[in-house]
Design an enzyme around this catalytic site. Structure first.
Site, PDB file in Angstrom:
ATOM      1  N   ASP B  91       7.854 -13.587  33.272  1.00 16.04           N
ATOM      2  CA  ASP B  91       8.821 -12.961  34.174  1.00 16.04           C
ATOM      3  C   ASP B  91       9.664 -14.020  34.869  1.00 16.04           C
ATOM      4  O   ASP B  91       9.160 -15.090  35.225  1.00 16.04           O
ATOM      5  CB  ASP B  91       8.047 -12.130  35.218  1.00 16.04           C
ATOM      6  CG  ASP B  91       8.947 -11.173  35.979  1.00 16.04           C
ATOM      7  OD1 ASP B  91       8.506 -10.636  37.011  1.00 16.04           O
ATOM      8  OD2 ASP B  91      10.097 -10.959  35.533  1.00 16.04           O
ATOM      9  N   HIS B 108      17.030 -16.499  29.207  1.00 15.94           N
ATOM     10  CA  HIS B 108      16.129 -16.140  28.096  1.00 15.94           C
ATOM     11  C   HIS B 108      15.968 -17.311  27.125  1.00 15.94           C
ATOM     12  O   HIS B 108      14.879 -17.528  26.593  1.00 15.94           O
ATOM     13  CB  HIS B 108      16.659 -14.902  27.362  1.00 15.94           C
ATOM     14  CG  HIS B 108      16.686 -13.672  28.225  1.00 15.94           C
ATOM     15  ND1 HIS B 108      15.578 -13.251  28.933  1.00 15.94           N
ATOM     16  CD2 HIS B 108      17.683 -12.779  28.511  1.00 15.94           C
ATOM     17  CE1 HIS B 108      15.888 -12.155  29.619  1.00 15.94           C
ATOM     18  NE2 HIS B 108      17.156 -11.839  29.383  1.00 15.94           N
ATOM     19  N   LEU B 202      -4.632 -21.075  16.310  1.00 14.24           N
ATOM     20  CA  LEU B 202      -4.210 -20.322  17.486  1.00 14.24           C
ATOM     21  C   LEU B 202      -3.533 -19.058  16.975  1.00 14.24           C
ATOM     22  O   LEU B 202      -2.778 -19.098  15.998  1.00 14.24           O
ATOM     23  CB  LEU B 202      -3.212 -21.126  18.323  1.00 14.24           C
ATOM     24  CG  LEU B 202      -2.426 -20.342  19.404  1.00 14.24           C
ATOM     25  CD1 LEU B 202      -3.317 -19.965  20.573  1.00 14.24           C
ATOM     26  CD2 LEU B 202      -1.229 -21.157  19.918  1.00 14.24           C
TER      27      LEU B 202
END
Lengths: 239, 313
Positions: B91, B108, B202
């Site tokens: 956020d 972004h 991962l």
């Protein structure tokens, strides 16, 4: 010699930082005391209207301290927070229900409140007691309820239409299985871990979550500050 | 925020991490909400081997060369316990851009760089699953220009990183309601998932067009279908059955141990609702593009200092 010097410097820096964070913790404590004494003006008037439903999560070990729970509820009543949901994972608070209601003069269980909880005239407190069984287990019961109802309607074919399941339908099914509480606006967590410990997940989409520390360190000032900070929050809801 | 542990080995003191460009507003928003000390004063010696030093500049891929993937394990942390699954609500991109008088798209972009760094750190430090909340079902109401940019950014980022993921053993999975996504993005996602499905170092799970409530609804629908097809009886339905149908069933560790939300907001915003029952919630004040190694170390350090009892004693 150089390495020893560096090591000492490293220790010194860490001690400085430790002192800094201790100062911050002391500041919080003093602020809490000032709030309790009414010294800080801005905390004197809270816009409680924004806090329609408050949830409190208490670690099950601490939940045995009924007197502290009652004290917390009395503080909330005095502040004007009337709709409270109490949660602990193992259902200790549910077992203490009678004792808690016995010590609160004007509190009613949510089961006795007919109208939408958040709309009732705030003459009395409404208390809801939930535990882990009202979370995931309740969701399973609600889903099963929908499956069974669907099965009954499909009398001849006996088929279940999975696509009929939707959020509104699950909301209704949860009420049928006994979980009628709304989504809390604010959730206060009393315990050593910053986790909501399995509070019904379906209800905390947009709930503000504040960790208050152990119930042993219950402070009126911290409670006021948490509620005050909540009233200042602005949510975009994704926009 | 450092955690004070003595004695502290000095092997790593001469290694300077790369400077962070914008990192002035990090704070732990829950600091004042709890009154107990968050420091441990362990006397355990920690002699962590420096594996490699990665000096990454912003704008690089997760691993430009084989050696740059590895980040040294920070001395502030213990080797155990580390969370196996970290979830992140990324956020603050919009606010980051607004503070700099930039368009939201710049925020972004910067957020994408922060995500690459996060992937690098998780892969280096042995975290097995990283789930990130990239786009919520609630975000569809944003201006079309911004939404289109985000969809394009997702596609470009996956495309640019896929070779690195393959090389570095990172598996990518995407969860969420794909029905509203552009078809080119859906194709890219399927391609990336297929190419990386054998990787095990991962697992990066990207939640796009995701809703925690909808996740539960679709799980119930899947269960209903299994009942309809005779695979399940109604009596067999329990929590575990529903959990197996949630979108996080793509991983061995579906429940996050640690959730990090940046930008100071104190809520989960419809992310992984079912899965977060025992998750440690860490709310950081830094905006997502500013969330880097130091902030992540702080979050992990905080995680290591909690006593997680999962309801027991």
């Amino acid at each position: 010699m150089g390495n020893v010097g560096l090591q000492l410097l490293w220790y010194f820096l860490h001690i400085l930082l430790s002192i800094w964070h201790s100062i911050l913790a002391i500041r919080c404590f003093i602020e809490s005391c000032f709030i309790t004494c009414g010294v800080l003006e801005k905390y004197k008037s809270l816009n409680i209207a924004k806090l329609r439903y408050l949830a409190i999560v208490i670690e099950s070990e601490d939940a045995h301290q009924t007197s502290k729970v009652v004290k917390l509820l009395q503080w909330l009543d005095s502040i004007g927070v009337k709709n409270v949901c109490l949660y602990d994972m193992n259902g200790v608070l549910k077992k203490s229900k009678e004792a808690i209601f016995g010590k609160l003069k004007n509190a009613k269980p949510i089961e006795e409140v007919n109208e939408a909880v958040t709309l009732h005239v705030p003459e009395h407190m409404t208390l809801e007691f939930v535990s882990y069984a009202d979370g995931k287990e309740a969701m399973v019961k609600a889903a099963n309820f929908i499956f069974v109802e669907n099965l009954k309607r499909q009398n001849f074919g006996g088929e279940i239409d999975g696509q009929v399941i939707s959020e509104p339908l699950l909301n209704e099914a949860l009420k049928v299985v006994g979980c009628k509480g709304p989504e809390p606006d604010l959730l206060l967590v009393y315990g050593p871990v910053r986790s909501h410990l399995g509070f019904p997940a379906w209800r905390i989409r947009y709930t503000e979550i504040v960790h208050m520390g152990s119930l042993n360190f219950l402070r009126y000032g911290s409670l006021i500050k948490a509620i005050y900070d909540f009233t200042k929050v602005h949510q975009n809801y994704g926009t | 925020m450092f955690s004070l542990r003595l004695p502290i080995p000095i092997e790593n003191t001469l290694i300077t991490p790369p400077p962070k460009s914008n990192n002035n507003n990090t704070y732990n928003s829950s600091l004042c909400a709890h009154s107990y000390s968050s420091y441990s004063h362990s006397q355990t010696n920690r002699f962590l081997t420096v594996r490699n030093v990665a000096l990454q500049k912003n704008g690089n891929s997760v691993g430009d060369s084989k050696d740059t993937m590895m980040q040294p394990f920070p001395e502030e942390l213990n080797a155990e316990p580390l969370p196996r699954h970290v979830a992140v609500i990324m956020d603050g991109n919009g606010r980051w851009a607004k503070m700099r008088n930039l368009m939201p798209s710049a925020g972004h972009q910067a957020g994408a760089e922060a995500l690459k760094e996060m992937v690098r750190l998780c892969a280096s430090w042995g975290i097995k699953v990283l789930t990130v909340f990239a786009f919520s079902t609630d975000n569809w109401v944003r201006p079309k220009v911004e939404v289109d940019f985000l969809m394009s950014l997702f596609e470009k980022t996956i495309n640019s990183e896929i070779d690195v993921f393959i090389r570095e053993g990172i598996r990518i999975s995407v969860i969420g309601d794909a029905s509203k996504l552009p078809s080119s993005l859906i194709r890219m996602i399927k391609y990336a998932e297929e190419r990386t499905k054998e990787n095990s170092r991962l697992q990066l799970i990207v939640a796009v067009s995701y809703s925690g409530k909808y996740d539960v609804v679709q799980a119930c629908r899947s269960v209903a279908k299994k009942v309809k097809d005779g695979i399940l009886d109604l009596e067999e339905i329990n929590e575990g059955i529903i959990e197996q149908e949630l979108e996080t069933n793509c991983t061995e560790f579906p429940n996050p141990d640690l959730l990090i939300r940046t930008s100071g907001e104190l809520r989960v915003s419809n992310f992984l609702l079912w899965q977060l029952a025992y998750t440690e919630l860490y709310f950081d004040g830094a905006l997502w593009p500013d969330f880097g190694k130091e902030e992540f170390v702080e979050a992990l350090s905080s995680f290591q200092q909690r006593k997680r009892r999962f309801g027991g004693r």
